[in-house]
Design an enzyme around this catalytic site. Structure first.
Site, PDB file in Angstrom:
ATOM      1  N   SER A  46       1.691   3.216  -7.739  1.00  0.00           N
ATOM      2  CA  SER A  46       1.961   2.338  -6.600  1.00  0.00           C
ATOM      3  C   SER A  46       1.192   1.027  -6.718  1.00  0.00           C
ATOM      4  O   SER A  46       0.026   0.998  -7.100  1.00  0.00           O
ATOM      5  CB  SER A  46       1.539   3.052  -5.311  1.00  0.00           C
ATOM      6  OG  SER A  46       1.825   2.229  -4.202  1.00  0.00           O
ATOM      7  N   GLY A 100       2.923   0.237  -1.547  1.00  0.00           N
ATOM      8  CA  GLY A 100       2.672   0.850  -0.247  1.00  0.00           C
ATOM      9  C   GLY A 100       3.516   0.288   0.894  1.00  0.00           C
ATOM     10  O   GLY A 100       3.621  -0.922   1.062  1.00  0.00           O
ATOM     11  N   ALA A 116      -7.469  -7.372  -4.155  1.00  0.00           N
ATOM     12  CA  ALA A 116      -7.402  -7.122  -2.714  1.00  0.00           C
ATOM     13  C   ALA A 116      -6.131  -7.809  -2.234  1.00  0.00           C
ATOM     14  O   ALA A 116      -6.156  -8.880  -1.639  1.00  0.00           O
ATOM     15  CB  ALA A 116      -8.635  -7.670  -2.004  1.00  0.00           C
ATOM     16  N   ILE A 117      -5.016  -7.193  -2.567  1.00  0.00           N
ATOM     17  CA  ILE A 117      -3.708  -7.768  -2.221  1.00  0.00           C
ATOM     18  C   ILE A 117      -3.480  -7.611  -0.719  1.00  0.00           C
ATOM     19  O   ILE A 117      -2.909  -8.485  -0.075  1.00  0.00           O
ATOM     20  CB  ILE A 117      -2.584  -7.060  -3.013  1.00  0.00           C
ATOM     21  CG1 ILE A 117      -2.882  -7.058  -4.522  1.00  0.00           C
ATOM     22  CG2 ILE A 117      -1.242  -7.693  -2.725  1.00  0.00           C
ATOM     23  CD1 ILE A 117      -2.801  -8.369  -5.221  1.00  0.00           C
ATOM     24  N   ASN A 160       5.105   5.330  -1.441  1.00  0.00           N
ATOM     25  CA  ASN A 160       3.705   5.326  -1.021  1.00  0.00           C
ATOM     26  C   ASN A 160       3.655   4.798   0.414  1.00  0.00           C
ATOM     27  O   ASN A 160       4.162   3.712   0.702  1.00  0.00           O
ATOM     28  CB  ASN A 160       2.904   4.424  -1.977  1.00  0.00           C
ATOM     29  CG  ASN A 160       1.441   4.330  -1.619  1.00  0.00           C
ATOM     30  OD1 ASN A 160       1.072   3.732  -0.610  1.00  0.00           O
ATOM     31  ND2 ASN A 160       0.595   4.902  -2.446  1.00  0.00           N
ATOM     32  N   CYS A 190      -6.668   3.131   0.231  1.00  0.00           N
ATOM     33  CA  CYS A 190      -6.714   1.756  -0.240  1.00  0.00           C
ATOM     34  C   CYS A 190      -7.963   1.087   0.307  1.00  0.00           C
ATOM     35  O   CYS A 190      -8.190   1.080   1.515  1.00  0.00           O
ATOM     36  CB  CYS A 190      -5.488   0.965   0.192  1.00  0.00           C
ATOM     37  SG  CYS A 190      -5.570  -0.748  -0.377  1.00  0.00           S
ATOM     38  N   GLY A 221      -7.777  -0.523 -13.981  1.00  0.00           N
ATOM     39  CA  GLY A 221      -7.739  -0.862 -15.403  1.00  0.00           C
ATOM     40  C   GLY A 221      -8.635   0.045 -16.228  1.00  0.00           C
ATOM     41  O   GLY A 221      -9.308   0.936 -15.696  1.00  0.00           O
TER      42      GLY A 221
END
Lengths: 292, 263
Positions: A9, A34, A58-59, A87, A118, A205
């Site tokens: 996700s 999400g 931090a989208i 999600n 999150c 990552g």
């Protein structure tokens, strides 16, 4: 699932973004970004910062809302031969319940991944993932709200991941996925300001891969339900580590940004490995870790 | 859009640290529209999880050219690429420059290597206008001959006065605008360069009733619209705003669509 390799996700959009580059039917499953009940805009810029072998983000979970998602993306997804895992997240237990109930009736949804972890949503989501009582409350509520396959996604920043894994199993979860991104901070030394507008973010990552392998090992030993290993997979070997310590499936995340076809290459690499080791299926490999 | 491995044909330094990288990319180069970009996986940077986006400078048959300067980790590493090396390439990506509106007079505005994003546009334009090139110093003014060879008048400005008019590029535009006789035609501007320059062009365009297209430069993640790193605030018809992705809806936007107060 035709193979144990999904895309995680938040790293594969809602499907169409990568469809020109990746044959979606070769994915074990596609976990979409999400979805909350209400459309959400997400955080200010900058939203990501590259770090050593990692990506800090931090989208802020921007999304078109549950109805917007179904309207805009489900017709596309239904045309493709790939299980779709949605999600879901909310700021309150009621929001989780509402979005879970809604997806119960939507054709083409294979499962719900419950994002309780999150780190970039301030009003609560991270707390659901790190407070065992809240975690139980939200999972019990979501379980009562839907008969869909439920996959809680666990936060890495807890004292004992096994407790959360067991709590999820006891709540009736069908599987677990872990880990979500690791809370982290990067500083611009010239300005002495955070590199992200949200100040802190979640690290993903290759940098987090060994950390994720340890947590998946811990979780897989604590429960009977299947575990999906996520965190820093860039090569087939990275995925094999998760399977060996007990994950039944894996999801490729940030590496899709680096190389869109990473998940497909991981599928091929796992097949090669199974052949080399005379194993008939992934099942024969799962949990075969030797450590004494 | 395709994802390929491209061989390096050769690489040359143009001047002042600016490089042109020639790539053999037959699956991508012929499909490039002016203003589009490619997303490069820089070799020997295994610790980097992100690709690097570059405007396509030129695309001729199977050959694609990228013009860049080695200023960051990725671009400095790229300066070491030699014939026989290869790199990962995704492209062509993004929405490039729209066609010139019939009857409008075209101007190009470039800051530094912003001109790289404008060359293919200049070459495909049905008529030639004026190209304004600005930079800090003479070495930042690139490829003037190439634009002149296409029939464009190039007006140059540098902040230190080492080449062309001393000052910033918009001063040059203002001087031209005051004296220009366009015989009733409106201007359509195409700009690529630093954000402050784009905003200065946008202010003039809005005050003078020009159409102005700007190519924005944002930190980028996936390049294909999935990660939502490269978003910018754009206006909506109802007076509100929404995020748009510079990799997908952009990198070219009409200047009135951008919420400049948030830039």
């Amino acid at each position: 699932m035709k193979n144990p390799v999904m895309v995680a996700s938040g790293t594969f959009g809602y499907g169409p973004e990568y469809a020109e580059l990746v044959d979606l039917s070769q994915l074990g499953a596609l976990v979409v970004k999400g979805i909350a009940w209400e459309p959400t805009r997400g955080n200010e810029n900058p939203r990501t910062a590259e770090t050593a072998s990692g990506l800090l983000n931090a989208i802020g979970l921007p999304n078109p809302g549950a109805e917007g998602f179904v309207r805009e993306y489900m017709p596309f997804l239904r045309q493709h031969d790939v299980p779709v895992i949605v999600n879901i997240w909310g700021r309150t237990v009621e929001e989780y319940v509402r979005v879970a109930e809604y997806f119960e009736g939507i054709e083409g949804v294979a499962a719900l991944e419950v994002n309780v972890s999150c780190p970039n949503i301030k009003e609560g989501s991270a707390v659901f993932g790190t407070d065992l009582d809240l975690f139980r409350r939200v999972l019990d509520a979501v379980r009562s709200a839907t008969a869909l396959t439920l996959i809680p996604k666990l936060a890495p920043n807890v004292a004992a991941i096994a407790d959360f894994a067991k709590a999820a199993e006891a709540s009736g979860a069908d599987a677990l996925s872990l880990i979500n991104s690791v809370p982290a901070l990067a500083v611009d030394v010239e300005t002495r300001r955070p590199k992200l507008a949200n100040v802190t973010g979640g690290l993903t990552g290759p940098a987090i891969h060994p950390l994720a392998v340890k947590l998946v090992w811990d979780a897989a030993r604590a429960v009977r339900i299947p575990v999906i290993g996520i965190g820093g997979i860039a090569t087939p070997e990275d995925a094999l580590e998760f399977l060996i310590v007990g994950a039944h499936a894996v999801a490729v995340g940030t590496a899709s940004f680096t190389e869109p076809r990473t998940a497909v290459r991981v599928v091929e690499g796992i097949d090669d490995y199974l052949q080399r080791h005379n194993m008939a299926s992934v099942q024969a490999l799962v949990g075969t870790f030797q450590c004494n | 859009m395709d994802c390929v491995t491209a061989n390096v044909i050769h690489q040359e330094e143009v001047q002042g640290g600016y490089q042109v990288l020639f790539l053999d990319a037959p699956a991508i180069a012929p499909h490039v529209q002016p203003g589009q970009f490619v997303h490069v996986r820089v070799p020997h940077m295994e610790e980097s999880v992100l690709r690097r986006p570059f405007s396509v400078y030129r695309a001729d048959g199977p050959v694609l050219q990228i013009l860049y300067k080695g200023v960051g980790k990725g671009t400095r590493t790229m300066t070491y690429l030699r014939p026989g090396d290869s790199l990962g390439l995704i492209g062509p990506l993004g929405r490039g420059w729209p066609r010139l509106t019939e009857g409008r007079f075209p101007i190009l505005v470039a800051g530094g290597y912003g001109m790289a994003a404008l060359y293919l546009l200049a070459r495909s334009m049905p008529m030639q206008g004026i190209a304004f090139f600005g930079g800090k110093s003479a070495p930042d003014i690139l490829c003037v001959n190439e634009f002149e060879a296409l029939g464009w008048e190039v007006q140059i400005s540098t902040q230190d006065g080492s080449r062309g008019t001393r000052g910033i590029v918009t001063h040059c535009i203002d001087a031209w605008w005051q004296a220009a006789d366009l015989k009733g035609r409106q201007v359509e501007a195409y700009a690529c360069g630093p954000n402050a320059m784009l905003q200065a062009v946008a202010e003039r365009a809005m005050a003078r009733d020009w159409v102005a297209w700007v190519s924005v430069d944002r930190n980028m993640g996936c390049g294909v619209g999935a990660c939502l790193t490269c978003v910018l605030k754009t206006r909506t018809p109802d007076g509100g705003w929404r995020w748009q992705r510079s990799c997908k809806e952009g990198p070219v936007f009409e200047c009135r669509d951008i919420c400049w107060e948030d830039e």
